[in-house]
Enzyme design. Structure first.
Site, PDB file in Angstrom:
ATOM      1  N   HIS A 139       0.972  -0.825   0.184  1.00  0.00           N
ATOM      2  CA  HIS A 139       0.176  -0.402   0.233  1.00  0.00           C
ATOM      3  C   HIS A 139       1.167   0.797   0.245  1.00  0.00           C
ATOM      4  O   HIS A 139       2.113   1.430   0.811  1.00  0.00           O
ATOM      5  CB  HIS A 139      -0.602  -0.118   1.042  1.00  0.00           C
ATOM      6  CG  HIS A 139      -1.681   1.679   2.000  1.00  0.00           C
ATOM      7  ND1 HIS A 139      -3.161   1.840   0.528  1.00  0.00           N
ATOM      8  CD2 HIS A 139      -1.902   2.197   2.120  1.00  0.00           C
ATOM      9  CE1 HIS A 139      -3.032   3.175   1.386  1.00  0.00           C
ATOM     10  NE2 HIS A 139      -2.743   3.175   2.272  1.00  0.00           N
ATOM     11  N   HIS A 141       1.008   5.781  -0.566  1.00  0.00           N
ATOM     12  CA  HIS A 141       0.479   7.187  -1.261  1.00  0.00           C
ATOM     13  C   HIS A 141       0.614   7.421  -2.352  1.00  0.00           C
ATOM     14  O   HIS A 141       1.025   8.980  -2.560  1.00  0.00           O
ATOM     15  CB  HIS A 141       0.522   8.302  -0.551  1.00  0.00           C
ATOM     16  CG  HIS A 141      -0.784   6.956   0.558  1.00  0.00           C
ATOM     17  ND1 HIS A 141      -0.518   7.994   2.235  1.00  0.00           N
ATOM     18  CD2 HIS A 141      -1.200   5.881   1.225  1.00  0.00           C
ATOM     19  CE1 HIS A 141      -0.706   7.622   2.936  1.00  0.00           C
ATOM     20  NE2 HIS A 141      -1.347   6.053   2.721  1.00  0.00           N
ATOM     21  N   GLU A 169       2.556   0.628 -22.107  1.00  0.00           N
ATOM     22  CA  GLU A 169       2.129  -0.209 -21.150  1.00  0.00           C
ATOM     23  C   GLU A 169       1.765  -0.276 -20.195  1.00  0.00           C
ATOM     24  O   GLU A 169       1.292  -1.587 -20.217  1.00  0.00           O
ATOM     25  CB  GLU A 169       3.574   0.311 -20.341  1.00  0.00           C
ATOM     26  CG  GLU A 169       4.045  -0.879 -19.641  1.00  0.00           C
ATOM     27  CD  GLU A 169       5.197  -1.623 -20.516  1.00  0.00           C
ATOM     28  OE1 GLU A 169       5.459  -1.323 -21.723  1.00  0.00           O
ATOM     29  OE2 GLU A 169       5.596  -2.529 -20.119  1.00  0.00           O
TER      30      GLU A 169
HETATM   31  O1  2HA Z   1       0.638   2.809   7.158  1.00  0.00           O
HETATM   32  O2  2HA Z   1      -0.358   4.579   4.768  1.00  0.00           O
HETATM   33  O3  2HA Z   1      -3.558   3.991   5.359  1.00  0.00           O
HETATM   34  C1  2HA Z   1      -0.227   4.029   6.916  1.00  0.00           C
HETATM   35  C2  2HA Z   1      -1.381   4.259   6.270  1.00  0.00           C
HETATM   36  C3  2HA Z   1      -2.553   3.800   6.440  1.00  0.00           C
HETATM   37 ZN    ZN Z   2      -2.927   4.965   3.498  1.00  0.00          ZN
END
Ligand code: 2HA
Ligand code: ZN
Length: 270
Positions: A139, A141, A169
């Site tokens: 995960h 951002h 791509e």
């Molecule tokens: O771990 O990104 O979504 C911290 C985050 C929560």
């Molecule tokens: Zn996050």
């Protein structure tokens, strides 16, 4: 017993977290990674009978009972993982049907697993049902994908098609498309279940106004998926406000599908 800091799974994890930070995807304590480990491999580096601590997880995942994960810690900065892996990372084993986890190594400052542990484990279960070789959930951002969720439809088919059209791509790297969740409260079992449901069909799930989840058979694959989608989103943001003089057509996307033998998400090309 070999030194766990020299284990390929550890060095790859540290390298990936560092790269994610260096890409500007993981400010402060944002982002998290979990890697499903091979238990016999873990046994070369750790006494798997020695449990340091046990803690409740707040969910169940019976199919993953007894499985070990290398996972980032809650509140830890990706910026620092490369310098102090033994505090910022942990090796945990799920027990009691996934309702608890045993710490086998790491989190040496008393820390614990990422606040998104539920999403990670439910996502592993979902991906393993689609692909038994799946090992990684990560995960981050990434700024362009995140920005795109403010100015583009969140319809999964439309969102995916735009990314596919932004560079050749994209359809080659994620022919299975991108799932999209509307803004939801993070760190909960609800967002975990919603993410896992989408990951059954696609290896990428965008959390609107928050970030992205990527899955893969190894860290390179999961990282590369996010990297490619993020590139597509970057192109989109560069051109969204400009007149379009050229485009990648559906007929051209079909040509790529045919030439490379891709399994493109059913019904997502016209
Ligand atoms: O771990 O990104 O979504 C911290 C985050 C929560
Ligand atoms: Zn996050």
């Amino acid at each position: 017993m070999k030194d766990i800091l020299t284990a390929p799974f550890m060095t790859e994890m540290i390298r990936t977290a560092a790269l994610m930070y260096d890409h500007g995807w993981d400010e402060r304590n944002s982002g998290n990674i979990s890697l499903l480990l091979d238990e016999t491999q873990v046994g070369e580096y750790l006494d798997t009978g020695r449990v340091l601590r046990t803690f409740p997880t707040g969910f169940t995942a019976p199919g993953l009972e007894g499985r070990c994960f290398l996972v980032t810690g809650t509140g830890k900065y990706f910026k620092n993982i490369r310098y102090r892996p033994e505090t910022d990372l942990g090796v945990v084993r799920l027990t009691r049907g996934g309702a608890a986890a045993e710490l086998l190594w790491g989190f040496s400052d008393g820390g614990t697993v990422t606040s998104e542990f539920a999403t990670h484990i439910l996502s592993h279960a979902a991906r393993l049902s689609a692909d038994p070789d799946s090992r990684v959930i990560l995960h981050a951002h990434p700024p362009n994908l995140l920005a795109m969720t403010f100015v583009h439809s969140l319809d999964e088919r439309e969102f995916t098609r735009t990314l596919w059209q932004m560079c050749t791509e994209c359809i080659m790297v994620f022919p299975d498309g991108v799932g999209v969740l509307p803004w939801m409260l993070c760190g909960t079992n609800e967002i975990g279940k919603a993410t896992a449901a989408r990951l059954r069909a696609a290896r990428l799930v965008v959390w609107a106004q928050h970030g992205v989840y990527g899955a893969g058979r190894d860290l390179d694959e999961a990282f590369g998926l996010v990297e490619t989608a993020e590139k597509g989103a970057e192109i989109y943001l560069k051109i969204a406000h400009l007149p379009r003089l050229a485009a990648i057509t559906d007929a051209q996307l079909r040509q790529i599908e045919k030439h490379y033998g891709l399994t493109v998400r059913e019904g997502w090309l016209d």
